[in-house]
Structure formats: structure tokens, C-alpha cells
Design an enzyme around this catalytic site. Structure first.
Site, mmCIF file in Angstrom:
data_model
loop_
_atom_site.group_PDB
_atom_site.id
_atom_site.type_symbol
_atom_site.label_atom_id
_atom_site.label_comp_id
_atom_site.label_asym_id
_atom_site.label_seq_id
_atom_site.Cartn_x
_atom_site.Cartn_y
_atom_site.Cartn_z
ATOM 1 N N GLY A 76 0.831 -1.195 0.000
ATOM 2 C CA GLY A 76 0.000 0.000 0.000
ATOM 3 C C GLY A 76 0.864 1.243 0.000
ATOM 4 N N GLN A 135 3.281 9.961 0.906
ATOM 5 C CA GLN A 135 4.549 9.223 1.024
ATOM 6 C C GLN A 135 5.499 9.499 -0.138
ATOM 7 O OE1 GLN A 135 2.539 5.277 2.022
ATOM 8 N NE2 GLN A 135 4.415 5.168 3.219
ATOM 9 N N CYS A 164 5.754 0.156 7.634
ATOM 10 C CA CYS A 164 5.436 1.293 6.770
ATOM 11 C C CYS A 164 6.665 1.621 5.934
ATOM 12 C CB CYS A 164 5.059 2.494 7.638
ATOM 13 S SG CYS A 164 4.692 3.976 6.685
ATOM 14 N N LEU A 165 6.473 1.852 4.635
ATOM 15 C CA LEU A 165 7.604 2.166 3.759
ATOM 16 C C LEU A 165 8.284 3.471 4.166
ATOM 17 C CD1 LEU A 165 6.038 1.197 0.302
ATOM 18 C CD2 LEU A 165 7.716 -0.112 1.621
ATOM 19 N N HIS A 211 -4.452 1.979 7.520
ATOM 20 C CA HIS A 211 -3.083 2.491 7.489
ATOM 21 C C HIS A 211 -2.935 3.593 6.425
ATOM 22 C CE1 HIS A 211 1.421 1.666 7.842
ATOM 23 N NE2 HIS A 211 1.349 2.421 6.776
ATOM 24 N N GLU A 212 -3.463 3.322 5.221
ATOM 25 C CA GLU A 212 -3.293 4.298 4.123
ATOM 26 C C GLU A 212 -4.153 5.542 4.349
ATOM 27 O OE1 GLU A 212 -0.744 3.803 2.536
ATOM 28 O OE2 GLU A 212 -0.536 1.664 2.922
ATOM 29 N N HIS A 229 -2.571 7.859 6.682
ATOM 30 C CA HIS A 229 -1.542 8.703 6.051
ATOM 31 C C HIS A 229 -2.146 10.006 5.537
ATOM 32 C CE1 HIS A 229 2.267 6.614 6.050
ATOM 33 N NE2 HIS A 229 1.767 5.502 5.557
HETATM 34 ZN ZN LIG Z 1 2.654 3.630 5.746
#
Ligand SMILES: [Zn+2]
Length: 171
Positions: A46, A51, A93-94, A135-136, A139
Site C-alpha cells: 500500500g 509518502q 510502513c515504507l 493504514h493508508e 496517512h
Molecule cells: Zn505507511
């Protein structure tokens, strides 16, 4: 199409609310393509527009990481229709490479938004997919999983992240 740099914890765009998209146009479709390229290259399941430094309410999710085209979800201006139950499992998380945590999330969610053509879409998700939506969408509200941990775990992890983000290896 392009793989974009993923910004890391501590970058202001990750910690502020993103703006709604006014019109789903070619610019948004191009942003979505870049987000997919970036998510698959990472690889991740995701990604949210902030991000890659873009403060707009756009997310992509693919639990199959490109293996199963039907699992790809691309949503503009996503909103929860409902959130029920509770689950707790490890997330990463990236934007926080190398760290994880287990925030409490709803077990089941319904989410509506616009697809890349601007049409209304409603998705349902449980377990991992429900966590990915939460989660997304977090963000887009300037929240990371760290912000959802218990105060003790949150403070501990934030101390580590502050130290790490000053180091050379973070960016
Ligand atoms: Zn994340």
C-alpha cells in the site's frame, strides 16, 4: 511512469492532513501510475500520495503486490462508510523502514471513494485488507502507525526514530 522517492518519518508532508482531490483528471491518473510503480518497486502492499511528497487524498493498495490484477485498489478521496470489530497485528510502513508496531484497528471496514475514471467505488475489507485501508487513510490524515501505539510504545519508538532521522543512513 516513474518510481518516486518515498519520504521518511519526520518529513512534514507525512505529518499533516492531505487535501481532497477536486477533479480526477490526467494529472491524478499519472500520480496513480507513479504511486503503483513506487509501491511495486519498494515492494509494498500500500502507498498514500503524501509518502511520495504529494499532499493529496489518493491511495493505492495491492495485497498481491502485482501478482493478481484484481486485487489492485486505486482510490481518490477515500472515506470510511463503516468500521466494525477490532484486531491487532504487526504493521510496517515504507516511510519507517526497519521498524514495526501493532496498532489496534477495526476488523472490518467499508470504504468509498473515486476510481481512476472518477466513478464511485465502495470496497469492503477484513483482516489484512482492513488494516491496509486504515493504514493508508491514516496517512491522508497525517497519522502513521506509530501514532496509534500505546503511549509507552509510541514514545519509545519516536525516540528511536528521532535519533535515526538525524543519522546518515535514514535518507
Ligand atoms: Zn505507511
Amino acid at each position: 511512469m516513474a518510481i518516486r522517492d518515498i519520504v521518511k518519518w519526520g518529513t512534514p508532508v507525512l505529518h499533516a492532513p492531505a487535501r481532497p482531490v477536486e477533479r480526477v483528471d490526467d494529472g491524478i491518473r499519472s500520480l496513480l501510475r507513479d504511486m503503483l510503480d513506487t509501491m511495486y518497486a519498494a515492494p509494498g502492499i500500500g502507498l498514500a500520495a503524501p509518502q511520495i511528497g504529494v499532499p493529496l487524498r489518493v491511495i493505492v493498495i495491492d495485497l498481491s503486490v502485482g501478482a493478481e490484477p484484481r486485487q489492485l485498489i486505486q482510490l481518490v478521496n477515500p472515506e470510511f462508510v463503516s468500521r466494525t470489530g477490532e484486531q491487532k497485528d504487526e504493521e510496517g510502513c515504507l516511510s519507517i523502514p526497519g521498524y514495526g508496531g501493532a496498532p489496534v484497528r477495526p476488523e472490518h471496514v467499508r470504504v468509498k471513494g473515486l476510481d481512476p475514471q472518477g466513478g464511485e467505488r465502495v470496497y469492503e475489507g477484513s483482516e489484512l485488507l482492513a488494516r491496509a485501508f486504515c493504514h493508508e487513510i491514516d496517512h491522508l490524515d497525517g497519522l502513521l502507525f506509530v501514532d496509534r501505539l500505546s503511549p509507552l510504545k509510541r514514545d519509545l519508538l519516536k525516540r528511536k526514530l528521532r535519533k535515526r532521522s538525524k543519522g546518515d543512513d535514514w535518507f
